[in-house]
Design a protein around this motif. Structure first.
Motif, PDB file in Angstrom:
ATOM      1  N   ILE A   7     -45.411 143.607  93.973  1.00 13.36           N
ATOM      2  CA  ILE A   7     -44.791 144.201  92.790  1.00 13.36           C
ATOM      3  C   ILE A   7     -44.871 143.171  91.667  1.00 13.36           C
ATOM      4  O   ILE A   7     -44.513 142.003  91.858  1.00 13.36           O
ATOM      5  N   TYR A   8     -45.330 143.613  90.488  1.00 10.89           N
ATOM      6  CA  TYR A   8     -45.399 142.756  89.311  1.00 10.89           C
ATOM      7  C   TYR A   8     -44.670 143.446  88.160  1.00 10.89           C
ATOM      8  O   TYR A   8     -44.957 144.608  87.861  1.00 10.89           O
ATOM      9  N   ILE A   9     -43.737 142.740  87.536  1.00 12.77           N
ATOM     10  CA  ILE A   9     -43.052 143.244  86.350  1.00 12.77           C
ATOM     11  C   ILE A   9     -43.366 142.292  85.214  1.00 12.77           C
ATOM     12  O   ILE A   9     -43.111 141.089  85.321  1.00 12.77           O
ATOM     13  N   ILE A  14     -42.738 139.886  91.709  1.00 16.83           N
ATOM     14  CA  ILE A  14     -41.366 140.060  92.160  1.00 16.83           C
ATOM     15  C   ILE A  14     -41.380 140.058  93.678  1.00 16.83           C
ATOM     16  O   ILE A  14     -41.949 140.949  94.301  1.00 16.83           O
ATOM     17  N   GLY A  15     -40.770 139.051  94.273  1.00 15.04           N
ATOM     18  CA  GLY A  15     -40.770 138.918  95.724  1.00 15.04           C
ATOM     19  C   GLY A  15     -39.592 139.609  96.373  1.00 15.04           C
ATOM     20  O   GLY A  15     -38.703 140.142  95.711  1.00 15.04           O
ATOM     21  N   LEU A  16     -39.608 139.618  97.702  1.00 13.98           N
ATOM     22  CA  LEU A  16     -38.554 140.170  98.543  1.00 13.98           C
ATOM     23  C   LEU A  16     -38.357 141.669  98.344  1.00 13.98           C
ATOM     24  O   LEU A  16     -37.268 142.194  98.531  1.00 13.98           O
ATOM     25  N   THR A  58     -34.192 131.767  94.982  1.00 13.90           N
ATOM     26  CA  THR A  58     -33.810 130.571  94.238  1.00 13.90           C
ATOM     27  C   THR A  58     -32.981 130.952  93.010  1.00 13.90           C
ATOM     28  O   THR A  58     -33.039 132.079  92.512  1.00 13.90           O
ATOM     29  N   PHE A  59     -32.245 129.987  92.516  1.00 11.05           N
ATOM     30  CA  PHE A  59     -31.437 130.166  91.312  1.00 11.05           C
ATOM     31  C   PHE A  59     -32.322 130.502  90.113  1.00 11.05           C
ATOM     32  O   PHE A  59     -31.999 131.384  89.311  1.00 11.05           O
ATOM     33  N   GLU A  60     -33.475 129.829  89.994  1.00 10.07           N
ATOM     34  CA  GLU A  60     -34.393 130.082  88.881  1.00 10.07           C
ATOM     35  C   GLU A  60     -34.920 131.514  88.919  1.00 10.07           C
ATOM     36  O   GLU A  60     -34.989 132.172  87.885  1.00 10.07           O
ATOM     37  N   ASP A  61     -35.318 131.988  90.100  1.00 11.52           N
ATOM     38  CA  ASP A  61     -35.781 133.374  90.229  1.00 11.52           C
ATOM     39  C   ASP A  61     -34.688 134.352  89.819  1.00 11.52           C
ATOM     40  O   ASP A  61     -34.942 135.339  89.131  1.00 11.52           O
ATOM     41  N   TYR A  62     -33.469 134.087  90.250  1.00 15.98           N
ATOM     42  CA  TYR A  62     -32.339 134.957  89.929  1.00 15.98           C
ATOM     43  C   TYR A  62     -32.140 135.040  88.418  1.00 15.98           C
ATOM     44  O   TYR A  62     -32.014 136.125  87.847  1.00 15.98           O
ATOM     45  N   LYS A  63     -32.117 133.885  87.743  1.00 19.07           N
ATOM     46  CA  LYS A  63     -31.910 133.852  86.292  1.00 19.07           C
ATOM     47  C   LYS A  63     -33.042 134.565  85.555  1.00 19.07           C
ATOM     48  O   LYS A  63     -32.788 135.328  84.626  1.00 19.07           O
ATOM     49  N   GLU A  64     -34.294 134.306  85.964  1.00 17.85           N
ATOM     50  CA  GLU A  64     -35.438 134.901  85.279  1.00 17.85           C
ATOM     51  C   GLU A  64     -35.458 136.417  85.424  1.00 17.85           C
ATOM     52  O   GLU A  64     -35.718 137.138  84.461  1.00 17.85           O
TER      53      GLU A  64
END
Length: 135
Positions: A7-9, A14-16, A58-64
């Motif tokens: 999946i790409y946004i 976009i993982g998981l 990760t925190f970075e993935d969550y924020k992004e």
């Protein structure tokens, strides 16, 4: 047949991901004429897209991802879902579904004691183009 799904946004992987559900919003009408009913349809129709995923690693993935979902409330982006099929009999091929001009239509999450926290991202899209490639 083995399949690899991604999946790409807005060009960002976009993982998981746990699920993708797409549907077409086809509107047809029929007008009665003196010569009989005349049907009307449209070539370009809107789509809805629902993506299920686990919370980020990760925190970075969550924020992004959180920032992207807020931006996509008013700024449309393209979402691409790809599925690669690997078959000894039929060969390998990939199907790409490009959802065009997507806006966030819902951003839900579910936290439970038994399972990992999961999100459901919902989008409204102006249309979808399909692309195929043989690998």
């Amino acid at each position: 047949m083995v399949a690899n799904k991604e999946i790409y946004i807005a060009g960002r992987r976009i993982g998981l991901g746990t699920s993708v559900k797409g549907s077409v919003e086809v509107n047809r009408s029929t007008t009665q004429t003196f010569d009989g009913p005349k049907g009307a349809g449209v070539k370009d129709v809107s789509h809805t897209l629902e993506i299920g995923k686990l919370s980020c690693d990760t925190f970075e993935d969550y924020k992004e991802l959180s920032k992207l979902m807020i931006e996509m409330r008013s700024n449309p982006e393209t979402i691409t879902v790809s599925e690669t099929f690997v078959s000894p009999e039929a060969g390998n091929f990939t199907v790409y579904k490009h959802y065009i001009n997507c806006l966030v239509d819902g951003d839900e999450y579910e936290m439970s004691a038994e399972d990992l926290t999961a999100s459901t991202l919902k989008f409204a899209s102006e249309g979808m183009n399909e692309e195929y490639s043989e690998n």
